[in-house]
Design an enzyme around this catalytic site. Sequence first.
Site, short mmCIF file in Angstrom:
data_model
loop_
_atom_site.label_atom_id
_atom_site.label_comp_id
_atom_site.label_asym_id
_atom_site.label_seq_id
_atom_site.Cartn_x
_atom_site.Cartn_y
_atom_site.Cartn_z
N THR A 176 13.91 -21.83 19.87
CA THR A 176 15.08 -20.94 20.30
C THR A 176 15.93 -20.76 19.23
OG1 THR A 176 15.03 -21.56 22.64
CG2 THR A 176 17.27 -21.28 21.60
N ARG A 204 9.68 -16.72 34.65
CA ARG A 204 10.48 -17.92 34.38
C ARG A 204 11.65 -17.62 33.30
NH1 ARG A 204 11.84 -20.92 29.54
NH2 ARG A 204 12.13 -23.17 30.09
N VAL A 205 12.89 -18.50 33.84
CA VAL A 205 14.15 -18.22 32.96
C VAL A 205 14.42 -19.71 32.75
CG1 VAL A 205 16.38 -17.59 32.78
CG2 VAL A 205 14.64 -15.90 34.03
N ASP A 207 17.14 -22.32 30.39
CA ASP A 207 18.54 -22.65 30.02
C ASP A 207 19.27 -21.63 29.28
OD1 ASP A 207 16.92 -23.80 28.02
OD2 ASP A 207 18.94 -24.58 27.31
N GLY A 230 13.76 -26.07 28.76
CA GLY A 230 15.03 -25.32 29.16
C GLY A 230 15.16 -26.10 30.80
N1 ASP Z 1 15.38 -23.86 26.00
C1 ASP Z 1 14.39 -22.67 25.91
C2 ASP Z 1 13.84 -22.56 27.02
O1 ASP Z 1 13.50 -23.36 28.08
C3 ASP Z 1 13.19 -23.29 24.65
C4 ASP Z 1 13.75 -24.02 23.52
O2 ASP Z 1 14.85 -23.98 23.37
O3 ASP Z 1 12.98 -24.59 22.75
O4 ASP Z 1 13.51 -21.40 27.36
#
Ligand code: ASP
Length: 308
Positions: A176, A204-205, A207, A230
């Site tokens: 991310t 899928r969503v 955080d 997430g």
């Molecule tokens: N937090 C992000 C998600 O779950 C993935 C990540 O930060 O690596 O979509």
Amino acid sequence: MIRGFSLAVHGGAGVLHRDCMTPEREAEYHAALDRALSAGEAVLDTDGSALDAVTQAVCALEDDSLFNAGRGAVFTRDKQQEMDASLMDGSNRRAGAVAGIFGPKNPILAARSVLENTDHVFMIGEGALAVARTAGLDFEDKDYFFTQERWESLQDTLKMHAEGTLDDDPARRHGTVGAVACDRNGHLAAATSTGGMTAKRSGRVGDSPVIGAGTYADDATCAVSATGDGEAFLRLCVAHEIEARMRLTGVSLEHAAADVITTELTALSGTGGIIALDCNGAITMPFNCKGMYRGWTVEGDGRKTAIY
Ligand code: ASP
């Protein structure tokens, strides 16, 4: 009040294992993080706002195919790319977010157009794309966003799924990008953008686009951008949990952030980290995994980057 600025960026907590990292690759990551810092610094150094600085820093990271956001986003199990982004202005606690979108070259600008041009905070689907189009944002096609490396990660992950050998290697699964800033007027902002998790279900969503989970900013306390598993970050409302601990108990940002990441996140078997800064511009970047691509600068003190 005129004071020095601070800025921190991250390129995700899913870092490559040291034994897979070549010196050339490592240098590319450091250079990319430095470019993002430089993009944000250019705003802050000309008395620009923290919100503009985090927007520019995240655009630079989204444009770089090394990171899982914008160009180079991971693939869903249906072989698509669905991107999430959010940002928050600590001076007035206005926020904008988009989830599950494909098309805008910079998803963070789509989130910004929700903040600036609508009465809403969080938009998805065609409605979110329509706001981005009306704002005149650049759109790109599949070829622009595609990278061979992410495609192969999907194939590896699907194969492991089928064989029942799925591991939890963060380098293959996620990543991310994000930025937090404190400008010369003492205003804070945070921004986060992601392609999510490799082989996630369509729809899928995580955080990253959720205000309070992956992103939060309030001038009175802190600005936070998260990266990691997430689902765990969502369940803990990580960004707001850190802010609330500061506001309600008076603990320092460093203390609140370290406790939420090392104790709470670890207790839920989640891995990842955050970058954050407080209203004095002091930066903290705790993580509970092998590393987190990260960079930071405090006015007059030069730019620094780190991975492990
Ligand atoms: N937090 C992000 C998600 O779950 C993935 C990540 O930060 O690596 O979509």
